[in-house]
Design a protein around this motif. Structure first.
Motif, short mmCIF file in Angstrom:
data_model
loop_
_atom_site.label_atom_id
_atom_site.label_comp_id
_atom_site.label_asym_id
_atom_site.label_seq_id
_atom_site.Cartn_x
_atom_site.Cartn_y
_atom_site.Cartn_z
N PRO A 8 -2.15 1.79 -1.83
CA PRO A 8 -1.57 2.22 -0.55
C PRO A 8 -0.10 1.84 -0.44
O PRO A 8 0.36 0.89 -1.09
CB PRO A 8 -2.39 1.43 0.46
CG PRO A 8 -2.64 0.12 -0.24
CD PRO A 8 -2.75 0.44 -1.72
N GLY A 9 0.60 2.55 0.40
CA GLY A 9 1.99 2.19 0.65
C GLY A 9 2.64 3.17 1.59
O GLY A 9 2.03 4.17 2.01
N THR A 10 3.89 2.86 1.90
CA THR A 10 4.67 3.76 2.77
C THR A 10 5.33 4.84 1.91
O THR A 10 5.49 5.98 2.36
CB THR A 10 5.71 2.93 3.55
OG1 THR A 10 5.02 1.85 4.21
CG2 THR A 10 6.40 3.77 4.60
N LEU A 37 0.58 5.71 3.98
CA LEU A 37 0.27 5.34 5.36
C LEU A 37 1.07 6.18 6.34
O LEU A 37 2.30 6.28 6.22
CB LEU A 37 0.59 3.85 5.59
CG LEU A 37 0.43 3.40 7.04
CD1 LEU A 37 -1.01 3.44 7.48
CD2 LEU A 37 1.01 2.02 7.25
N LYS A 42 7.13 2.52 12.03
CA LYS A 42 8.40 2.66 11.32
C LYS A 42 8.99 4.05 11.57
O LYS A 42 8.26 4.99 11.84
CB LYS A 42 8.15 2.51 9.82
CG LYS A 42 7.84 1.09 9.39
CD LYS A 42 7.86 1.00 7.87
CE LYS A 42 7.35 -0.34 7.38
NZ LYS A 42 7.21 -0.38 5.92
N PHE A 70 -3.21 8.56 4.85
CA PHE A 70 -4.27 7.97 5.68
C PHE A 70 -3.67 7.36 6.93
O PHE A 70 -2.49 7.03 6.98
CB PHE A 70 -5.09 6.94 4.89
CG PHE A 70 -4.43 5.59 4.75
CD1 PHE A 70 -3.43 5.37 3.81
CD2 PHE A 70 -4.80 4.52 5.57
CE1 PHE A 70 -2.82 4.14 3.67
CE2 PHE A 70 -4.20 3.27 5.44
CZ PHE A 70 -3.21 3.07 4.49
N GLY A 72 -4.85 4.62 10.29
CA GLY A 72 -5.85 3.61 10.66
C GLY A 72 -5.91 2.49 9.64
O GLY A 72 -4.99 2.30 8.84
N LEU A 73 -7.04 1.77 9.66
CA LEU A 73 -7.16 0.61 8.78
C LEU A 73 -7.36 1.02 7.32
O LEU A 73 -8.16 1.92 7.02
CB LEU A 73 -8.34 -0.25 9.21
CG LEU A 73 -8.15 -1.22 10.36
CD1 LEU A 73 -9.43 -1.99 10.62
CD2 LEU A 73 -7.00 -2.19 10.10
N LEU A 74 -6.68 0.31 6.45
CA LEU A 74 -6.77 0.60 5.01
C LEU A 74 -8.20 0.41 4.50
O LEU A 74 -8.70 1.21 3.70
CB LEU A 74 -5.80 -0.32 4.27
CG LEU A 74 -5.86 -0.29 2.75
CD1 LEU A 74 -5.55 1.11 2.23
CD2 LEU A 74 -4.87 -1.29 2.18
N ARG A 88 -2.11 -3.50 -5.26
CA ARG A 88 -0.78 -3.74 -4.69
C ARG A 88 0.11 -4.35 -5.78
O ARG A 88 -0.38 -5.02 -6.70
CB ARG A 88 -0.86 -4.72 -3.51
CG ARG A 88 -1.55 -4.16 -2.29
CD ARG A 88 -0.71 -3.16 -1.53
NE ARG A 88 0.42 -3.79 -0.85
CZ ARG A 88 1.40 -3.09 -0.27
NH1 ARG A 88 1.40 -1.77 -0.31
NH2 ARG A 88 2.39 -3.71 0.35
N TYR A 98 3.26 -12.28 2.13
CA TYR A 98 2.81 -11.10 2.89
C TYR A 98 1.59 -10.46 2.21
O TYR A 98 0.60 -10.10 2.86
CB TYR A 98 3.99 -10.13 2.98
CG TYR A 98 3.69 -8.76 3.53
CD1 TYR A 98 3.18 -8.61 4.82
CD2 TYR A 98 3.95 -7.61 2.79
CE1 TYR A 98 2.93 -7.34 5.33
CE2 TYR A 98 3.71 -6.34 3.29
CZ TYR A 98 3.19 -6.21 4.56
OH TYR A 98 2.94 -4.97 5.06
N MET A 102 -2.22 -10.09 3.69
CA MET A 102 -2.90 -8.80 3.82
C MET A 102 -4.22 -8.79 3.05
O MET A 102 -5.23 -8.29 3.54
CB MET A 102 -2.00 -7.68 3.28
CG MET A 102 -1.13 -7.09 4.34
SD MET A 102 -0.67 -5.40 3.98
CE MET A 102 0.07 -5.52 2.39
N MET A 105 -6.79 -10.79 4.93
CA MET A 105 -7.22 -10.08 6.14
C MET A 105 -8.11 -8.90 5.78
O MET A 105 -9.15 -8.67 6.40
CB MET A 105 -6.00 -9.62 6.94
CG MET A 105 -6.32 -9.12 8.32
SD MET A 105 -7.16 -10.36 9.33
CE MET A 105 -5.76 -11.25 9.99
N ASN A 106 -7.74 -8.18 4.73
CA ASN A 106 -8.57 -7.05 4.30
C ASN A 106 -9.93 -7.54 3.82
O ASN A 106 -10.95 -6.89 4.06
CB ASN A 106 -7.85 -6.25 3.20
CG ASN A 106 -6.78 -5.36 3.79
OD1 ASN A 106 -6.87 -4.91 4.93
ND2 ASN A 106 -5.74 -5.09 3.01
#
Ligand code: PNS
Length: 166
Positions: A8-10, A37, A42, A70, A72-74, A88, A98, A102, A105-106
């Motif tokens: 995932p990424g921007t 995402l 942003k 996508f 919402g939540l990854l 990642r 960071y 993440m 949390m994931n």
């Protein structure tokens, strides 16, 4: 069972550092999904369709690589596509805090989804989309940092932004 990973990424925009990671990651999985995402916080330089088109062009011929967007939540997205792994990149120690936060949390949100950190080639260890955008806006040389079509898109967008009344 197919081994499916989500990266995932921007991707605003894709850089050669991302592509280095794609090459490494895609060898480890049957399906390697690049997930862009749709970030409402942003203000991106490129729209989702533009970013997806650049990623698709840059990964054409890589037969197990797919590009999707996508929201919402990854972890919800990962579960939806059947991915057991989130990939990642860690470029330097400064990414680590960071990324660890993440990943933890994931894991709390979805304990069955593992995060896999990959390290890009050292020549890309300082390349980021943010710096690449800045270089484009300020008229610097983008060669070697992004694929040529992305460099062209960056220069065009930078010129549009420059021409826009402030
Ligand atoms: O390329 P980026 O901007 O470093 O990617 C960040 C990304 C997309 C991986 C992260 O912002 C994300 O996963 N967002 C989705 C929302 C989410 O799941 N948030 C909780 C993460 S712990």
């Amino acid at each position: 069972m197919k081994r499916i990973a989500v990266y995932p990424g921007t991707f605003d925009p894709v850089t050669n550092g991302h592509l280095d990671l794609v090459e490494r990651g895609r060898r480890l999985f049957d399906r390697f999904i690049l997930a862009i995402l749709e970030n409402r916080d942003k203000r991106p330089m490129f729209t989702i369709p533009e970013r997806a088109a650049m990623l698709r062009e840059a990964t054409v011929g890589l037969d197990n690589v797919e590009v999707e967007a996508f929201d919402g939540l990854l972890v919800h997205y990962a579960r939806r596509v059947g991915a057991a792994v989130i990939v990642r990149g860690i470029r330097a120690v400064t990414d680590f805090d960071y990324e660890l936060q993440m990943a933890m949390m994931n894991r709390r949100l979805a304990s069955s989804v593992e995060t896999l950190f990959l390290v890009p080639s050292e020549e890309y260890s300082y390349v980021s989309s943010r710096l690449v955008r800045e270089i484009a806006v300020l008229g610097g040389d983008l060669s070697g940092l992004v694929p040529p079509p992305v460099a062209a898109a960056l220069r065009a967008r930078a010129a549009e932004l420059e021409a826009r009344p402030r």
